[in-house]
Design a protein around this motif. Structure first.
Motif, PDB file in Angstrom:
ATOM      1  N   SER B 140       0.866  -1.174   0.000  1.00 26.56           N
ATOM      2  CA  SER B 140       0.000   0.000   0.000  1.00 26.56           C
ATOM      3  C   SER B 140       0.902   1.221   0.000  1.00 26.56           C
ATOM      4  O   SER B 140       2.129   1.092   0.002  1.00 26.56           O
ATOM      5  N   ARG B 141       0.302   2.386   0.042  1.00 27.78           N
ATOM      6  CA  ARG B 141       1.119   3.596   0.009  1.00 27.78           C
ATOM      7  C   ARG B 141       2.056   3.654   1.218  1.00 27.78           C
ATOM      8  O   ARG B 141       3.197   4.075   1.128  1.00 27.78           O
ATOM      9  N   SER B 142       1.586   3.166   2.359  1.00 27.69           N
ATOM     10  CA  SER B 142       2.378   3.286   3.586  1.00 27.69           C
ATOM     11  C   SER B 142       3.444   2.202   3.702  1.00 27.69           C
ATOM     12  O   SER B 142       4.174   2.166   4.683  1.00 27.69           O
ATOM     13  N   GLY B 143       3.528   1.294   2.754  1.00 27.44           N
ATOM     14  CA  GLY B 143       4.529   0.246   2.832  1.00 27.44           C
ATOM     15  C   GLY B 143       3.914  -1.107   2.543  1.00 27.44           C
ATOM     16  O   GLY B 143       2.989  -1.203   1.736  1.00 27.44           O
ATOM     17  N   SER B 144       4.409  -2.142   3.217  1.00 28.46           N
ATOM     18  CA  SER B 144       3.855  -3.456   2.953  1.00 28.46           C
ATOM     19  C   SER B 144       3.502  -4.149   4.260  1.00 28.46           C
ATOM     20  O   SER B 144       3.996  -3.784   5.334  1.00 28.46           O
ATOM     21  N   ARG B 145       2.596  -5.116   4.170  1.00 28.12           N
ATOM     22  CA  ARG B 145       2.328  -5.955   5.336  1.00 28.12           C
ATOM     23  C   ARG B 145       2.162  -7.384   4.849  1.00 28.12           C
ATOM     24  O   ARG B 145       1.865  -7.630   3.667  1.00 28.12           O
ATOM     25  N   THR B 146       2.381  -8.306   5.766  1.00 30.55           N
ATOM     26  CA  THR B 146       2.288  -9.719   5.423  1.00 30.55           C
ATOM     27  C   THR B 146       1.147 -10.333   6.222  1.00 30.55           C
ATOM     28  O   THR B 146       1.049 -10.125   7.432  1.00 30.55           O
ATOM     29  N   LEU B 166      -2.416  -3.722  -2.930  1.00 31.55           N
ATOM     30  CA  LEU B 166      -2.148  -4.634  -4.046  1.00 31.55           C
ATOM     31  C   LEU B 166      -1.435  -5.870  -3.507  1.00 31.55           C
ATOM     32  O   LEU B 166      -0.408  -5.760  -2.818  1.00 31.55           O
ATOM     33  N   LEU B 167      -1.978  -7.039  -3.801  1.00 26.49           N
ATOM     34  CA  LEU B 167      -1.319  -8.294  -3.435  1.00 26.49           C
ATOM     35  C   LEU B 167      -0.119  -8.477  -4.365  1.00 26.49           C
ATOM     36  O   LEU B 167      -0.266  -8.444  -5.586  1.00 26.49           O
ATOM     37  N   THR B 168       1.073  -8.622  -3.792  1.00 22.42           N
ATOM     38  CA  THR B 168       2.260  -8.680  -4.643  1.00 22.42           C
ATOM     39  C   THR B 168       2.971 -10.032  -4.615  1.00 22.42           C
ATOM     40  O   THR B 168       3.510 -10.466  -5.616  1.00 22.42           O
ATOM     41  N   GLU B 169       2.977 -10.699  -3.459  1.00 23.78           N
ATOM     42  CA  GLU B 169       3.772 -11.931  -3.381  1.00 23.78           C
ATOM     43  C   GLU B 169       3.118 -12.971  -2.489  1.00 23.78           C
ATOM     44  O   GLU B 169       2.523 -12.647  -1.465  1.00 23.78           O
ATOM     45  N   LEU B 170       3.264 -14.232  -2.886  1.00 32.25           N
ATOM     46  CA  LEU B 170       2.803 -15.362  -2.085  1.00 32.25           C
ATOM     47  C   LEU B 170       4.049 -16.071  -1.575  1.00 32.25           C
ATOM     48  O   LEU B 170       4.903 -16.465  -2.383  1.00 32.25           O
ATOM     49  N   ARG B 171       4.176 -16.203  -0.264  1.00 31.24           N
ATOM     50  CA  ARG B 171       5.347 -16.879   0.297  1.00 31.24           C
ATOM     51  C   ARG B 171       4.914 -18.212   0.884  1.00 31.24           C
ATOM     52  O   ARG B 171       4.037 -18.259   1.754  1.00 31.24           O
TER      53      ARG B 171
END
Lengths: 171, 292
Positions: B140-146, B166-171
């Motif tokens: 998001s604009r403020s950074g990322s979260r998991t 925005l969903l960016t990565e699946l770990r």
């Protein structure tokens, strides 16, 4: 200046390049049929279930009813019209003709394009592999058996044709 | 059937996409593979005012080794995952499940991130990623979260993802080398939505008993199901029909209102969940035995 409701795109279809002005909501299938007059691609269900509108984009089969034309901008599209060469049927078309792999013919373009992609990756598929590859295409006439036979026959014809190419050419 | 009008944006980077989503959170939808969203639009069940097409963001399409497991870019196509050799070596369960997604022409477009973000309860990957203890990175604009898979899926087509994210990565964490896994599903036609599907992961102890068991089910509730009671029952047991029967009973006891429609009643889905649980567990255990 261009109306912001429309976008200009460039599509390469069956080797020819076209410039189109489309609304973003224009489905690739409709752009092919309505804007380019390529009515070989048939629209059946229009929600990705029947496989009738299958075309290749950059060599990969896609449902042209589930892609916007604007998404194909700059990409290469191949439709059923791109199969025959100079009035001569593609081996797959010839095999569908010989094995009677169609009755009404509505689903045939989708089957041909899906089978074309299969044979590109797997020139000698088993019956099971053919059935799996074609599982997303619906035919309401044939009962599928002759379609499977046609693809098998085409794979043999293609294999036979490449086996008879004289060795040493072009090397 | 034609989709309603929308404004179309095709950002080339994650930053650009996130900026669009933040600015237009109320009206924008993300267009990934389009294999679920476009049918909904064609039928006018969905009518977003604006689409943010992320197909041009090449930095989101990758399969990379990560911490013994895998990191998947959200725009990885199912057809890519299905043929990826790193994935096949590290997490064959993912490859097995990706092969069950739709038909070849669907998998050429459909994406792993799209499947997670759309959260169709009939989809394979949410159930499999739940069983694999996956986590999802959103920007998001403020950074990322998991967000862990367990916390991500909230209900029918509903997730923890916000409209401005925005969903960016699946770990996906790796499995012990001695683990075995399997995915099985039942559908009327190959590639159609499954009436039920089960992912199973089994790790065996030195003495051959079950050290750890994990299950994930699709198409049997409003969200993917992780039947922890059944998993707990299996730990310490010897692999075999007795253990599988007990686990299957626990699975269907814990099911909360499986869907009932023209393709299958709730009872039939419970029956399938039971049969497929046993099948998936037996197959996973057999593979674990081979890896031991």
């Amino acid at each position: 200046m261009q109306d912001e409701d429309f976008v200009t795109i460039r599509l390469t279809v069956n080797g020819g390049t076209h410039r189109l002005v489309v609304e973003p909501r224009r489905l690739l299938a409709d752009a092919l049929r309505e804007d380019l007059g390529l009515t070989g691609t048939n629209l059946g269900c229009e929600h990705g279930v029947c496989g009738s509108c299958t075309v290749l984009v950059d060599g990969q089969s896609v449902r042209s009813c589930l892609m916007f034309a604007v998404q194909a901008n700059g990409h290469e599209v191949m439709t059923v019209e791109g199969l025959a060469r100079g009035g001569e049927l593609h081996p797959l078309q010839q095999a569908f003709w010989e094995k009677q792999g169609l009755q009404c013919g509505f689903c045939t373009p989708g089957f041909l394009m899906t089978a074309y992609e299969l044979l590109q990756h797997n020139p000698n598929p088993s019956e099971e592999e053919i059935r799996s590859a074609l599982s997303g295409n619906i035919c309401r006439c044939t009962g599928y058996q002759q379609i499977i036979e046609a693809v098998q026959s085409a794979s043999q014809a293609v294999a036979g044709a490449s086996a008879t190419v004289p060795s040493g050419t072009g090397a | 059937m034609k989709p309603p009008k929308f404004r179309y944006f095709a950002p080339r980077s994650v930053e650009e996409a996130v900026a669009l989503l933040v600015e237009h959170a109320d009206e924008a939808r993300v267009l990934a593979g389009g294999q679920s969203l476009v049918p909904l639009m064609n039928m006018r069940l969905a009518h977003p005012d604006m689409l943010v097409d992320i197909n041009g963001i090449s930095e989101l399409a990758y399969v990379r080794p990560w911490d013994g497991g895998l990191a998947l870019g959200a725009m990885t196509r199912d057809a890519t995952l299905e043929r990826d050799t790193t994935a096949a070596a590290r997490l064959p369960l993912l490859v097995e499940a990706a092969h069950c997604v739709g038909h070849p022409a669907i998998r050429n477009r459909s994406t792993v991130g799209g499947s997670i973000a759309h959260a169709d309860p009939a989809a394979e990957l949410p159930a499999v990623l739940l069983a694999l203890n996956a986590a999802f990175e959103v920007r998001s604009r403020s950074g990322s979260r998991t967000i862990s898979a367990q916390d991500f899926f909230k209900g029918y087509l509903s997730t923890d993802l916000k409209a401005s994210e925005l969903l960016t990565e699946l770990r996906v964490p790796g499995l012990p080398s001695k683990a075995g896994s399997a995915f099985v599903e039942f559908s009327r036609r190959e590639g159609d939505y499954a009436l039920a599907g089960v992912a199973a992961v089994i790790t065996l102890d030195e003495d051959g008993t079950i050290a750890d068991a994990r299950l994930g089910l699709c198409s049997v509730g409003p969200a993917p199901v992780r039947p922890q009671a059944a998993e707990a029952l299996l730990r310490g047991q010897h692999p075999g029909d007795e253990a599988w029967d007990a686990a299957a009973t626990a699975v269907i006891t814990g099911l909360d209102n499986p869907p009932s429609d023209i393709h299958g009643s709730a009872d039939y889905r419970r029956h399938l969940a039971s049969v497929l649980t046993k099948e998936a567990l037996a197959s996973a255990a057999e593979r674990a035995e081979r890896n031991r």
